[in-house]
Design a protein around this motif. Structure first.
Motif, PDB file in Angstrom:
ATOM      1  N   GLN A 158     -17.438   0.865  59.858  1.00 24.91           N
ATOM      2  CA  GLN A 158     -18.574   1.660  59.440  1.00 24.91           C
ATOM      3  C   GLN A 158     -19.513   0.802  58.605  1.00 24.91           C
ATOM      4  O   GLN A 158     -19.042  -0.024  57.802  1.00 24.91           O
ATOM      5  N   ILE A 159     -20.829   0.960  58.799  1.00 28.15           N
ATOM      6  CA  ILE A 159     -21.763   0.241  57.933  1.00 28.15           C
ATOM      7  C   ILE A 159     -21.679   0.843  56.531  1.00 28.15           C
ATOM      8  O   ILE A 159     -21.332   2.008  56.410  1.00 28.15           O
ATOM      9  N   PRO A 160     -21.927   0.049  55.484  1.00 32.67           N
ATOM     10  CA  PRO A 160     -22.432  -1.313  55.539  1.00 32.67           C
ATOM     11  C   PRO A 160     -21.355  -2.380  55.763  1.00 32.67           C
ATOM     12  O   PRO A 160     -21.667  -3.432  56.288  1.00 32.67           O
ATOM     13  N   GLY A 161     -20.105  -2.118  55.426  1.00 34.05           N
ATOM     14  CA  GLY A 161     -19.089  -3.150  55.612  1.00 34.05           C
ATOM     15  C   GLY A 161     -17.708  -2.632  55.284  1.00 34.05           C
ATOM     16  O   GLY A 161     -17.052  -3.095  54.355  1.00 34.05           O
ATOM     17  N   VAL A 162     -17.271  -1.619  56.026  1.00 33.21           N
ATOM     18  CA  VAL A 162     -15.968  -1.015  55.768  1.00 33.21           C
ATOM     19  C   VAL A 162     -15.157  -1.027  57.055  1.00 33.21           C
ATOM     20  O   VAL A 162     -15.632  -0.582  58.102  1.00 33.21           O
ATOM     21  N   ARG A 163     -13.948  -1.538  56.978  1.00 32.81           N
ATOM     22  CA  ARG A 163     -13.045  -1.493  58.120  1.00 32.81           C
ATOM     23  C   ARG A 163     -11.788  -0.775  57.681  1.00 32.81           C
ATOM     24  O   ARG A 163     -11.193  -1.107  56.648  1.00 32.81           O
ATOM     25  N   ASP A 166     -31.215  -8.590  56.741  1.00 38.08           N
ATOM     26  CA  ASP A 166     -31.388  -7.802  55.509  1.00 38.08           C
ATOM     27  C   ASP A 166     -30.048  -7.271  55.013  1.00 38.08           C
ATOM     28  O   ASP A 166     -29.152  -6.994  55.798  1.00 38.08           O
ATOM     29  N   ILE A 167     -29.965  -7.107  53.707  1.00 39.63           N
ATOM     30  CA  ILE A 167     -28.831  -6.397  53.110  1.00 39.63           C
ATOM     31  C   ILE A 167     -29.167  -4.905  53.204  1.00 39.63           C
ATOM     32  O   ILE A 167     -30.280  -4.497  52.866  1.00 39.63           O
ATOM     33  N   LEU A 168     -28.236  -4.110  53.664  1.00 37.87           N
ATOM     34  CA  LEU A 168     -28.531  -2.678  53.826  1.00 37.87           C
ATOM     35  C   LEU A 168     -28.633  -1.974  52.473  1.00 37.87           C
ATOM     36  O   LEU A 168     -27.859  -2.248  51.558  1.00 37.87           O
ATOM     37  N   LYS A 198     -26.953  -1.846  62.177  1.00 37.78           N
ATOM     38  CA  LYS A 198     -27.819  -2.243  61.062  1.00 37.78           C
ATOM     39  C   LYS A 198     -29.284  -1.956  61.359  1.00 37.78           C
ATOM     40  O   LYS A 198     -29.984  -1.353  60.551  1.00 37.78           O
ATOM     41  N   SER A 199     -29.737  -2.405  62.536  1.00 40.73           N
ATOM     42  CA  SER A 199     -31.154  -2.214  62.882  1.00 40.73           C
ATOM     43  C   SER A 199     -31.503  -0.743  62.905  1.00 40.73           C
ATOM     44  O   SER A 199     -32.558  -0.337  62.413  1.00 40.73           O
ATOM     45  N   GLU A 200     -30.604   0.061  63.483  1.00 37.46           N
ATOM     46  CA  GLU A 200     -30.872   1.489  63.562  1.00 37.46           C
ATOM     47  C   GLU A 200     -30.905   2.112  62.166  1.00 37.46           C
ATOM     48  O   GLU A 200     -31.739   2.966  61.882  1.00 37.46           O
ATOM     49  N   TRP A 201     -30.015   1.666  61.293  1.00 37.30           N
ATOM     50  CA  TRP A 201     -30.006   2.215  59.929  1.00 37.30           C
ATOM     51  C   TRP A 201     -31.331   1.913  59.222  1.00 37.30           C
ATOM     52  O   TRP A 201     -31.923   2.773  58.577  1.00 37.30           O
ATOM     53  N   ILE A 202     -31.801   0.656  59.369  1.00 39.60           N
ATOM     54  CA  ILE A 202     -33.050   0.250  58.711  1.00 39.60           C
ATOM     55  C   ILE A 202     -34.221   1.047  59.298  1.00 39.60           C
ATOM     56  O   ILE A 202     -35.058   1.576  58.569  1.00 39.60           O
ATOM     57  N   LYS A 203     -34.239   1.173  60.621  1.00 31.70           N
ATOM     58  CA  LYS A 203     -35.328   1.905  61.280  1.00 31.70           C
ATOM     59  C   LYS A 203     -35.338   3.371  60.865  1.00 31.70           C
ATOM     60  O   LYS A 203     -36.378   3.929  60.523  1.00 31.70           O
ATOM     61  N   ALA A 204     -34.149   3.992  60.894  1.00 31.13           N
ATOM     62  CA  ALA A 204     -34.060   5.414  60.537  1.00 31.13           C
ATOM     63  C   ALA A 204     -34.520   5.628  59.098  1.00 31.13           C
ATOM     64  O   ALA A 204     -35.225   6.588  58.797  1.00 31.13           O
ATOM     65  N   SER A 205     -34.120   4.703  58.188  1.00 32.15           N
ATOM     66  CA  SER A 205     -34.543   4.834  56.791  1.00 32.15           C
ATOM     67  C   SER A 205     -36.058   4.740  56.675  1.00 32.15           C
ATOM     68  O   SER A 205     -36.686   5.531  55.978  1.00 32.15           O
ATOM     69  N   LEU A 206     -36.635   3.760  57.353  1.00 31.11           N
ATOM     70  CA  LEU A 206     -38.090   3.563  57.268  1.00 31.11           C
ATOM     71  C   LEU A 206     -38.833   4.764  57.830  1.00 31.11           C
ATOM     72  O   LEU A 206     -39.867   5.172  57.317  1.00 31.11           O
ATOM     73  N   GLU A 207     -38.283   5.325  58.903  1.00 23.64           N
ATOM     74  CA  GLU A 207     -38.957   6.452  59.552  1.00 23.64           C
ATOM     75  C   GLU A 207     -38.552   7.788  58.938  1.00 23.64           C
ATOM     76  O   GLU A 207     -39.030   8.840  59.364  1.00 23.64           O
ATOM     77  N   GLY A 208     -37.650   7.747  57.956  1.00 23.43           N
ATOM     78  CA  GLY A 208     -37.236   8.957  57.268  1.00 23.43           C
ATOM     79  C   GLY A 208     -36.553   9.958  58.185  1.00 23.43           C
ATOM     80  O   GLY A 208     -36.713  11.164  58.037  1.00 23.43           O
ATOM     81  N   ARG A 209     -35.834   9.472  59.160  1.00 26.12           N
ATOM     82  CA  ARG A 209     -35.174  10.379  60.107  1.00 26.12           C
ATOM     83  C   ARG A 209     -33.673  10.155  60.114  1.00 26.12           C
ATOM     84  O   ARG A 209     -33.156   9.209  59.529  1.00 26.12           O
TER      85      ARG A 209
END
Ligand code: FES
Ligand SMILES: [Fe+2]
Length: 348
Positions: free
Chosen positions: A227-232, A4-6, A322-333
């Motif tokens: 750092q997500i989404p794509g910064v170095r 997924d694209i964040l 990435k996975s954690e960001w998507i999960k946290a967003s979905l769970e609103g936490r």
């Protein structure tokens, strides 16, 4: 692996200097056409680049005052995306233009980069939890890039990110008199730790075979943050002086990624070396473009891929973030960084 694209994050999508006062600029972010406008006071705003009347992109139009005028029938839209004027209306034709709106994107401008917020339609209200683009603390908010290299990678942003943080491709892809060759590889060991929304290669002295640092003289130390989404962001310190190398990726579409590679510094004398550094930066990025193009030749057959220890551990971390960001967003936490302090070893 989640491809997924964040969403609910800022993407560095254009340079400040590419958008003058009273100008419009179009770009594509995650398949959505966006028009950026800069007012006479210098403020930037971003709207969906499609006129709701008959679909022509606003970016073919012009700015009138601080508003965007559609090139087809002259409807005007303000920085909030609200239609303020429909020139064809006669007196007594009481169509309320302000009911007509186009999507507005939050934007911010920092250190010479315009960042666009890509929200999630289902979950649009977590902006405050979002990773802020990292700051170059030693240079301040108004720092401008001195050297700019840019490219469009014809690949998914995941492959662009992984290529960017890949420590093992240097001796093969970036063979160059200024860099290193496969004949002079060493075993490296680097310490990493978590930072907000990412991880960091902790401050250390660059390896002796990284010739590019030599131009700075002195005893440079460096620290690299992803750092997500794509910064170095790499921060090189030589005594009291600083060089920052910022690379930002933004997804134009599923198979196109815009890449900016920017250098900032507060070493006035580096100006002399600027043409050389520019040539080096261009060449370096083009070498990555070529690697990505060649990789796509293979990826069209949809092979299964590998991530090995320790050289690909950062890539694994990227997917974990990435996975954690998507999960946290979905769970609103709140986002919980999955990365632990770690020593990684590889040869390069
Ligand atoms: S298409 Fe934009 S005003 Fe008609
Ligand atoms: Fe590279």
């Amino acid at each position: 692996m989640n491809t997924d694209i964040l969403h609910n994050v800022w993407y560095g999508s254009l340079l400040s200097q590419e958008l003058g006062k009273g100008q419009l600029k179009s770009l594509v972010l995650n398949g959505e056409p966006v028009v950026l406008a800069r007012t006479q006071e210098g403020l930037v705003y971003a709207l969906k680049d499609i006129c709701p009347h008959r679909g022509i992109p606003f970016s073919f139009g012009r700015m009138v005052g601080d508003q965007i005028e559609c090139p087809y029938h002259g409807w005007k839209f303000n920085s909030g995306g609200v239609c303020t004027e429909i020139p064809s209306l006669c007196s007594g034709q009481d169509l309320d233009s302000t009911k007509i709106k186009v999507k507005k994107y939050p934007v911010m401008e920092k250190q010479g980069v315009i960042w666009i917020y890509l929200s999630d339609k289902k979950n649009p209200d977590v902006e405050s939890l979002t990773p802020e683009p990292p700051l170059m603390a030693a240079l301040g908010l108004d720092a401008k890039p001195q050297v700019i290299a840019e490219a469009v990678f014809k690949c998914h942003i995941d492959h662009a990110v992984i290529g960017l943080m890949d420590p093992a491709h240097g001796p093969y892809v970036h063979k160059s008199v200024f860099w290193r060759s496969e004949k002079t590889t060493y075993e490296k060991s680097k310490n990493f730790g978590p930072v907000p929304f990412g991880f960091q290669m902790l401050r250390h002295q660059p390896s002796k075979n990284s010739k590019a640092y030599k131009i700075l003289g002195g005893q440079p130390t460096t620290e690299i943050t992803f750092q997500i989404p794509g910064v170095r962001l790499e921060h090189i310190q030589v005594g009291k002086r600083n060089v920052y190398s910022l690379t930002i990726l933004s997804p134009m579409g599923p198979m196109q990624t815009k890449v900016y590679s920017l250098l900032y510094w507060d070493m006035p004398w580096l100006v002399i070396a600027k043409p050389l550094i520019q040539a080096f930066a261009d060449r370096f990025l083009q070498q990555d473009v070529q690697a990505v193009d060649r990789q796509q030749v293979g990826l069209q057959y949809d092979p299964s891929l590998m991530l090995i220890k320790d050289a690909d551990t950062q890539a694994k971390w990227y997917y974990a973030l990435k996975s954690e960001w998507i999960k946290a967003s979905l769970e609103g936490r709140q986002f919980q960084n999955p990365i632990q302090p770690t020593e990684l070893r590889w040869r390069s």
